[in-house]
Design an enzyme around this catalytic site. Structure first.
Site, PDB file in Angstrom:
ATOM      1  N   GLY A 165      66.636  94.823  51.611  1.00  0.00           N
ATOM      2  CA  GLY A 165      66.178  96.096  52.149  1.00  0.00           C
ATOM      3  C   GLY A 165      65.769  96.082  53.612  1.00  0.00           C
ATOM      4  N   LYS A 201      78.867 104.140  51.967  1.00  0.00           N
ATOM      5  CA  LYS A 201      78.473 105.407  51.365  1.00  0.00           C
ATOM      6  C   LYS A 201      77.145 105.158  50.659  1.00  0.00           C
ATOM      7  CE  LYS A 201      79.204 109.583  49.488  1.00  0.00           C
ATOM      8  NZ  LYS A 201      79.440 110.781  50.302  1.00  0.00           N
ATOM      9  N   LYS A 237      59.846  94.358  44.050  1.00  0.00           N
ATOM     10  CA  LYS A 237      59.949  94.664  42.626  1.00  0.00           C
ATOM     11  C   LYS A 237      58.571  94.609  41.977  1.00  0.00           C
ATOM     12  CE  LYS A 237      64.560  92.748  42.642  1.00  0.00           C
ATOM     13  NZ  LYS A 237      65.293  91.487  42.580  1.00  0.00           N
ATOM     14  N   ARG A 292      69.503  81.984  45.300  1.00  0.00           N
ATOM     15  CA  ARG A 292      68.302  81.219  44.937  1.00  0.00           C
ATOM     16  C   ARG A 292      67.919  81.530  43.500  1.00  0.00           C
ATOM     17  NH1 ARG A 292      66.766  86.049  47.399  1.00  0.00           N
ATOM     18  NH2 ARG A 292      65.502  87.310  45.987  1.00  0.00           N
TER      19      ARG A 292
HETATM   20  C1  MV4 Z   1      72.167 100.686  48.910  1.00  0.00           C
HETATM   21  C2  MV4 Z   1      71.560 101.834  48.382  1.00  0.00           C
HETATM   22  C3  MV4 Z   1      72.334 102.964  48.220  1.00  0.00           C
HETATM   23  N1  MV4 Z   1      73.632 102.941  48.575  1.00  0.00           N
HETATM   24  N2  MV4 Z   1      73.467 100.718  49.252  1.00  0.00           N
HETATM   25  C4  MV4 Z   1      68.272  97.920  49.044  1.00  0.00           C
HETATM   26  C5  MV4 Z   1      68.207  96.432  48.924  1.00  0.00           C
HETATM   27  C6  MV4 Z   1      69.567  95.926  49.202  1.00  0.00           C
HETATM   28  N3  MV4 Z   1      69.963  94.974  48.204  1.00  0.00           N
HETATM   29  C7  MV4 Z   1      70.447  97.104  49.199  1.00  0.00           C
HETATM   30  N4  MV4 Z   1      69.620  98.269  48.956  1.00  0.00           N
HETATM   31  C8  MV4 Z   1      70.192  99.465  48.755  1.00  0.00           C
HETATM   32  N5  MV4 Z   1      71.497  99.549  49.088  1.00  0.00           N
HETATM   33  C9  MV4 Z   1      74.170 101.833  49.077  1.00  0.00           C
HETATM   34  N6  MV4 Z   1      75.454 101.855  49.420  1.00  0.00           N
HETATM   35  C10 MV4 Z   1      70.224 101.769  48.020  1.00  0.00           C
HETATM   36  C11 MV4 Z   1      69.526 100.589  48.214  1.00  0.00           C
HETATM   37  C12 MV4 Z   1      68.158 100.627  47.819  1.00  0.00           C
HETATM   38  C13 MV4 Z   1      67.673  99.879  46.784  1.00  0.00           C
HETATM   39  C14 MV4 Z   1      68.474  98.986  46.089  1.00  0.00           C
HETATM   40  C15 MV4 Z   1      67.971  98.208  45.093  1.00  0.00           C
HETATM   41  C16 MV4 Z   1      66.640  98.311  44.763  1.00  0.00           C
HETATM   42  C17 MV4 Z   1      65.827  99.178  45.425  1.00  0.00           C
HETATM   43  C18 MV4 Z   1      66.311  99.977  46.441  1.00  0.00           C
HETATM   44  C19 MV4 Z   1      65.482 100.858  47.090  1.00  0.00           C
HETATM   45  C20 MV4 Z   1      65.973 101.601  48.090  1.00  0.00           C
HETATM   46  C21 MV4 Z   1      67.295 101.486  48.466  1.00  0.00           C
END
Ligand code: MV4
Length: 445
Positions: A165, A201, A237, A292
């Site tokens: 993030g 997207k 988390k 990890r």
């Molecule tokens: C995203 C998304 C929506 N669309 N990618 C946050 C952590 C990283 N692993 C990628 N993340 C996100 N990527 C796309 N194309 C929304 C998030 C995201 C999110 C993802 C997992 C857990 C919590 C989150 C909280 C906000 C945004």
């Protein structure tokens, strides 16, 4: 198997790794900072070596001091735990150069998967869906803007070196895209020394579902099913569970097999977590690979009965995976609550200090992973997590009831903890129905 390893970490994960070592008859050396010198888990290690002051840069991130300790104590391997140096490919390289095994993937796999564009390419090559986005990096704002319009808003700008993030911006129109593009680039430069960004997207309010993988050096790889980690606040988390409460058997199989294809394509070894985003229609998109062992690994240990840390040690020492995919069964439901020294009534402000009263829960179906005890002082220098409670029951309803019961027994005084916030979530009707996504905490707590 190794006869002696070094643990380059602290707190509950250091203790978790000491325990795995002792069950395998492996000696464990643990490093510690001046702030952790009185921690009782150090007494459980076979040797404990102070490597510097409280500040992580001077101790748990200090590669030369950790390597010197490994040389002096004559260990065969280093377990990095999570956080700190766990995903630092340069550290893994230095370990190898010094003839010390790194308990984790190869340097090449860490470098490859640490680059989010390369990871995206790999997923595509493995036939795994990714959110529509840019083929490579975007260094030109005008070009990036054109692509954002082609993809269609909302889009998300992500740092190539990012993950978890950091260095991300969401844009809903050309105006927010222009400012977000530049902000993401400078944020990425500051955070990672790498300003490269790419576009995807934006999936609105997805679930976060991840698959646990273990692979050996001989090309065998197995999955240990999924965890739903949608309950998070600002990318931290709070609650994780397995199985994902809404996944059909067919979707679960698809997801786990997709994760395995990515891992095989990367020629991966040791523990990995393949992260996906899942939309309302249960379409999943590859997000990133965490190279990890993760904080929430006990959830998977409870539902599969396999000890993932011991498996990491077996694999790193060159042994072939003994378990076959068909032998990995998923039983019941496990839920983990992370207990942080933070005040939920005060915007989750850190609440460090000495714990003068500590009464731990227990009983059927409850596992506690912690290094904390009565008299322990939570340091402001490190992550605020003080304890993980993991419950395992036949059904989700029972698991929630056990978790509420266990949290209700827990006494941690006088510091503030996230126990009340976890209880609020567990009682929320959307959580109880399993009707959750990554926006739950922000919208409903
Ligand atoms: C995203 C998304 C929506 N669309 N990618 C946050 C952590 C990283 N692993 C990628 N993340 C996100 N990527 C796309 N194309 C929304 C998030 C995201 C999110 C993802 C997992 C857990 C919590 C989150 C909280 C906000 C945004």
């Amino acid at each position: 198997m190794f006869s002696k390893i070094l643990i380059a970490n602290r707190g509950e994960i250091a203790l978790r790794i000491i325990r795995a070592c002792h069950e395998l008859n492996v000696e464990a050396v643990v490093v510690y900072s001046e702030a952790d010198r009185d921690a009782p888990y150090l007494k459980l290690a076979d040797e404990a070596v102070c490597i510097g002051p409280a500040s992580p840069a001077e101790s748990y991130l200090n590669i030369s001091r950790i390597i010197s300790t490994a040389e002096i104590t004559d260990v065969e391997a280093i377990h990095p735990g999570y956080g700190f140096l766990a995903e630092n490919a340069n550290f893994a390289q230095i370990c190898h150069d010094c003839g010390i095994a790194f308990i984790g993937p190869s340097v090449e796999a860490m470098r490859l998967l640490g680059d989010k564009i390369e990871a995206r390419k790999l997923a595509k090559k493995a036939g795994v869906p990714v959110s529509p986005g840019s083929e490579g990096i975007l260094d030109n704002e005008a070009e990036a803007l054109k692509l954002a319009n082609k993809i269609g808003y909302p889009v998300i700008i992500k740092a190539v070196a990012g993950g978890g993030g950091r260095g991300m911006r969401v844009a809903h129109n050309d105006i927010s895209f222009r400012s977000g593009f530049n902000a993401a680039q400078s944020e990425a430069e500051v955070a990672f020394g790498d300003s490269r960004v790419f576009l995807e997207k934006y999936i609105v309010d997805p679930r976060h579902v991840e698959v646990q993988i273990m692979a050996d050096k001989k090309g065998n790889a197995v999955h240990f099913y999924e965890r739903d980690c949608s309950i998070q606040r600002r990318h931290q988390k709070m609650i994780e569970e397995s199985p994902c409460p809404v996944l059909s058997e067919k979707k679960r199989k698809e997801l786990c097999e997709a994760a395995l294809r990515i891992i095989k394509e990367a020629d991966y070894e040791n523990a990995a977590t393949v992260e996906f985003l899942m939309d309302k229609d249960q379409n999943f998109y590859f997000c990133e690979v965490n190279t990890r062992i993760q904080v929430e690994h006990p959830v998977t240990e409870m539902v599969t009965g396999h000890d993932l840390i011991k498996l990491q040690l077996h694999i790193a020492s060159g042994e072939e995976l003994k378990i076959k995919q068909k032998d990995i069964k998923h039983t019941g439901v496990a839920i983990e609550c992370r207990i942080n020294a933070e005040d939920p009534a005060n915007n989750f402000a850190p609440s460090p200090g000495t714990i003068t009263k500590y009464i731990s829960p227990g009983g059927p179906g409850v596992r506690i992973d912690t290094h904390v005890h009565q008299g322990y002082t939570v340091s402001p220098n490190y992550d605020s997590m003080v304890c993980k409670i993991i419950v395992h029951q036949d059904t989700r309803e029972e698991a929630i009831a056990t978790m509420k019961r266990a949290l209700g027994e827990f006494v941690i005084e006088p510091i503030k903890t996230t126990i009340p916030a976890c209880l609020d979530i567990l009682s929320h009707n959307l959580f109880v129905k399993g009707n959750i996504d990554t926006s739950f905490v922000e919208k409903s707590l």
